[in-house]
Design a protein around this motif. Structure first.
Motif, mmCIF file in Angstrom:
data_model
loop_
_atom_site.group_PDB
_atom_site.id
_atom_site.type_symbol
_atom_site.label_atom_id
_atom_site.label_comp_id
_atom_site.label_asym_id
_atom_site.label_seq_id
_atom_site.Cartn_x
_atom_site.Cartn_y
_atom_site.Cartn_z
ATOM 1 N N TYR A 1 0.991 -1.251 0.153
ATOM 2 C CA TYR A 1 0.024 0.048 -0.069
ATOM 3 C C TYR A 1 0.990 1.250 -0.039
ATOM 4 C CZ TYR A 1 -3.877 -2.963 1.454
ATOM 5 O OH TYR A 1 -4.649 -3.893 1.595
ATOM 6 N N ASP A 2 0.323 2.285 -0.460
ATOM 7 C CA ASP A 2 0.873 3.533 -0.631
ATOM 8 C C ASP A 2 1.030 4.333 0.821
ATOM 9 O OD1 ASP A 2 1.269 4.617 -3.725
ATOM 10 O OD2 ASP A 2 0.081 3.070 -3.402
ATOM 11 N N PHE A 3 0.098 3.973 1.450
ATOM 12 C CA PHE A 3 -0.309 4.610 2.658
ATOM 13 C C PHE A 3 -1.459 3.962 3.691
ATOM 14 C CE2 PHE A 3 -1.872 7.744 -0.003
ATOM 15 C CZ PHE A 3 -3.109 8.050 0.309
ATOM 16 N N GLY A 4 -1.766 4.167 4.962
ATOM 17 C CA GLY A 4 -2.776 3.416 5.348
ATOM 18 C C GLY A 4 -3.183 4.009 6.528
ATOM 19 N N TYR A 5 -4.251 3.498 7.397
ATOM 20 C CA TYR A 5 -4.897 3.793 8.605
ATOM 21 C C TYR A 5 -4.976 2.648 9.455
ATOM 22 C CZ TYR A 5 -5.860 8.032 6.095
ATOM 23 O OH TYR A 5 -5.726 9.606 5.102
ATOM 24 N N MET A 6 -4.144 2.668 10.500
ATOM 25 C CA MET A 6 -3.976 1.474 11.072
ATOM 26 C C MET A 6 -4.378 1.706 12.554
ATOM 27 S SD MET A 6 -0.406 0.615 9.104
ATOM 28 C CE MET A 6 -0.300 2.599 9.038
ATOM 29 N N TYR A 7 -5.353 0.690 13.382
ATOM 30 C CA TYR A 7 -5.678 0.839 14.719
ATOM 31 C C TYR A 7 -5.647 -0.531 15.338
ATOM 32 C CZ TYR A 7 -7.082 4.952 12.317
ATOM 33 O OH TYR A 7 -7.398 6.186 11.407
ATOM 34 N N ALA A 8 -5.315 -0.496 16.826
ATOM 35 C CA ALA A 8 -5.624 -1.579 17.751
ATOM 36 C C ALA A 8 -7.265 -1.469 17.855
ATOM 37 C CB ALA A 8 -5.043 -1.219 18.959
ATOM 38 N N TYR A 9 -7.921 -2.949 17.789
ATOM 39 C CA TYR A 9 -9.100 -2.969 18.008
ATOM 40 C C TYR A 9 -9.450 -2.386 19.387
ATOM 41 C CZ TYR A 9 -13.694 -5.132 18.996
ATOM 42 O OH TYR A 9 -15.044 -5.284 19.605
ATOM 43 N N SER A 10 -10.787 -1.413 19.535
ATOM 44 C CA SER A 10 -11.345 -1.059 20.852
ATOM 45 C C SER A 10 -12.651 -1.294 20.635
ATOM 46 C CB SER A 10 -11.232 0.355 20.978
ATOM 47 O OG SER A 10 -11.719 1.312 19.952
ATOM 48 N N GLU A 11 -13.105 -1.945 21.579
ATOM 49 C CA GLU A 11 -14.601 -2.491 21.635
ATOM 50 C C GLU A 11 -15.822 -1.290 21.630
ATOM 51 O OE1 GLU A 11 -15.991 -6.180 23.995
ATOM 52 O OE2 GLU A 11 -16.693 -4.429 25.226
ATOM 53 N N ARG A 12 -16.697 -1.189 20.640
ATOM 54 C CA ARG A 12 -17.527 -0.204 20.817
ATOM 55 C C ARG A 12 -18.912 -0.906 21.253
ATOM 56 N NH1 ARG A 12 -15.480 2.620 21.949
ATOM 57 N NH2 ARG A 12 -16.511 4.551 21.231
ATOM 58 N N PRO A 13 -19.420 -0.171 22.413
ATOM 59 C CA PRO A 13 -20.954 -0.546 23.077
ATOM 60 C C PRO A 13 -21.975 -0.689 21.804
ATOM 61 C CG PRO A 13 -19.681 0.750 24.442
ATOM 62 C CD PRO A 13 -18.805 0.828 23.110
ATOM 63 N N GLY A 14 -22.777 -1.543 21.522
ATOM 64 C CA GLY A 14 -23.893 -1.733 21.008
ATOM 65 C C GLY A 14 -23.479 -2.416 19.579
ATOM 66 N N THR A 15 -22.374 -2.537 19.440
ATOM 67 C CA THR A 15 -21.929 -3.331 17.997
ATOM 68 C C THR A 15 -21.921 -4.859 18.349
ATOM 69 O OG1 THR A 15 -19.544 -3.411 18.780
ATOM 70 C CG2 THR A 15 -20.297 -1.583 17.410
ATOM 71 N N MET A 16 -22.126 -5.571 17.177
ATOM 72 C CA MET A 16 -22.444 -7.192 17.206
ATOM 73 C C MET A 16 -21.087 -7.705 17.969
ATOM 74 S SD MET A 16 -24.401 -9.248 16.715
ATOM 75 C CE MET A 16 -25.622 -8.531 15.768
ATOM 76 N N ALA A 17 -19.948 -7.062 17.589
ATOM 77 C CA ALA A 17 -18.755 -7.747 18.242
ATOM 78 C C ALA A 17 -18.778 -7.560 19.821
ATOM 79 C CB ALA A 17 -17.507 -7.006 17.508
ATOM 80 N N ALA A 18 -19.194 -6.430 20.147
ATOM 81 C CA ALA A 18 -19.321 -6.402 21.863
ATOM 82 C C ALA A 18 -20.419 -7.207 22.286
ATOM 83 C CB ALA A 18 -19.740 -4.756 21.908
#
Length: 481
Positions: free
Chosen positions: A364-381
């Motif tokens: 990739y030429d560039f990117g946005y990278m993050y550590a997962y943070s749990e968001r209340p209300g989402t299916m993953a949470a």
């Protein structure tokens, strides 16, 4: 949760040209994605008709609004700190009213108004036209709230006021909401179901921007590839449309053609794409029109098929590679950027290695990278335990960032010795003697000012580069000037 605004750009105070007849002062600040910045321009337009001019001076404001983001925990913490600051000022200026707009407003409505009592009004992303009524409620001494999500609202009938604009580039919103239901993302819950804006109103806005001297626009949506206009209504209801509606519908590739042909010298960008909705036809349209920028932001989120499935991303690693291969085949010069989430629940070292190997494939030429943070209300949470230790997330993130930095440099080096077209946007941060702008691939280039000015298209010979910036010298105006 696709990102379109660099973290460093978050928290902009937005200011417009004052209207002499307006007597009240609005202080509005935006955080998060480009959609929020675009929405703040719509809010400023609505409130300008209610007697508000914007100000950069918090202390003199009659109304303070913060347009918020719920994508990551860090964004919410930042907004809370700003609300503390607003309320400290409010103790000195008790007539000042404070409101929260956008995604956090929808998610934390009761908490803000009733439990913590830190704001006077709470307005969701589909309720900005109700602001005049809500402000009247607040001025009458009552709390005001409207977070109802709409099936129709696109704000296509409002001409946004361009806030703190460089007069060169602007956002044009084309869709609202999202139907994709990625398990990590709050957007479907805070912005509602997906609906598209009338293509004619989009073309009219682009024409108006060109007439006002703008040289570049970004077509904006939570998922632009999913754009579908068939006379109005939710995308999910298209299956019930009449035969004539289906036959005359406008999809994203058709919209891109319309906009590119309406203003052949206007640079066209778009964000954000989703691999499951990106079509080969869209790639073909990007390749066919010289004024559509040769940059595609294509968030992948993970290189592991297993994790993609857990995220409810409806594409596989192999399908993603096919898109990449087609882009490379039609446009070898095209830049590609990414969003990546590290440490999603159940992610193993093997999954992490799959992400690293995918990055090696694409470079990739560039990117946005993050550590997962749990968001209340989402299916993953609701369904998944956030079971990857914080130190493991940070180590994996560091590895991904380091690899991306290598690829950044690999991609910028390809321009050494080349002459590229740069649209001058602003003065360089590091030198008042240099201009800064972007090339079609979205990479930043800097060069000595000479007699060029903001808004010029300039051919620049690249002599040096860092991992993020091209450094060169002007050799003349481009044919687009």
């Amino acid at each position: 949760m696709e990102k379109t605004i660099d973290e460093k750009q978050q928290g902009n105070t937005l200011v417009m040209e004052p209207r002499q007849e307006n007597t009240r002062k609005l202080f509005i600040e935006s955080y998060g994605c480009a959609m929020n910045f675009s929405d703040s321009e719509i809010v400023a337009s609505i409130l300008a008709k209610e007697g508000f001019n914007t100000t950069q001076n918090l202390e003199e404001a009659d109304l303070v609004l913060v347009n918020t983001c719920s994508i990551r925990e860090k964004a919410e913490q930042t907004v809370r700190k700003r609300l503390e600051k607003y309320n400290a000022v409010k103790r000195i200026n008790p007539g000042m009213k404070v409101g929260v707009l956008g995604c956090m407003a929808e998610r934390l409505k009761e908490k803000f108004l009733e439990e913590e009592k830190i704001v006077d009004l709470v307005v969701g992303p589909d309720a900005y036209k109700d602001l005049p009524n809500l402000i009247n409620e607040v001025e009458a001494g009552r709390d005001a709230i409207n977070v109802l999500l709409s099936k129709e609202e696109t704000y296509g009938d409002i001409s946004p006021i361009r806030l703190q604009s460089n007069g060169v580039s602007a956002f044009v919103s084309i869709t609202r909401g999202c139907d994709n239901m990625c398990t990590f993302c709050v957007v479907p819950f805070t912005r509602g179901r997906e609906r598209s804006r009338d293509p004619q109103s989009i073309v009219e806005e682009v024409n108006d921007l060109w007439n006002k001297g703008f040289k570049e626009i970004t077509l904006l949506g939570q998922n632009v590839d999913s754009y579908l206009w068939y006379g109005g209504g939710l995308k999910k209801d298209f299956k019930n449309a009449s035969e004539i509606q289906k036959a005359t519908a406008t999809d994203f590739s058709a919209l891109l053609r319309l906009v590119a042909e309406a203003q052949p010298k206007m640079r066209i960008r778009f964000s954000t794409s989703n691999p499951q909705d990106m079509t080969l036809e869209v790639i073909e349209v990007v390749a066919a029109y010289p004024n559509i920028c040769k940059h595609i932001h294509l968030p992948v989120q993970s290189g592991s098929d297993r994790i993609l499935k857990e995220m409810n991303r409806l594409h596989t690693r192999e399908e993603y590679f096919k898109l990449i291969d087609y882009i490379r085949e039609l446009m070898p010069e095209c830049s590609i950027s990414q969003d990546l989430i590290v440490g999603f629940p159940t992610e193993t070292e093997e999954d992490h290695k799959d992400t690293l190997s995918l990055m090696e494939y694409v470079k990739y030429d560039f990117g946005y990278m993050y550590a997962y943070s749990e968001r209340p209300g989402t299916m993953a949470a609701r369904k998944l335990e956030d079971d990857v230790p914080a130190d493991t997330k940070q180590r994996r993130l560091a590895e991904i960032v380091a690899l991306q930095r290598e690829h950044n440099h690999f991609r910028t080096q390809r321009f050494l010795g080349e002459t590229v077209e740069v649209l001058v946007e602003k003065e360089s941060k590091k030198s008042s003697e240099h201009w800064s702008g972007r090339i079609t691939q979205n990479t930043v280039a800097v060069f000595p000012k000479e007699n060029y000015k903001i808004g010029d298209f300039v051919n620049v010979k690249i002599n040096d580069c860092t991992s993020a910036t091209l450094i060169g010298e002007a050799v003349g105006y481009s044919e687009n000037n």
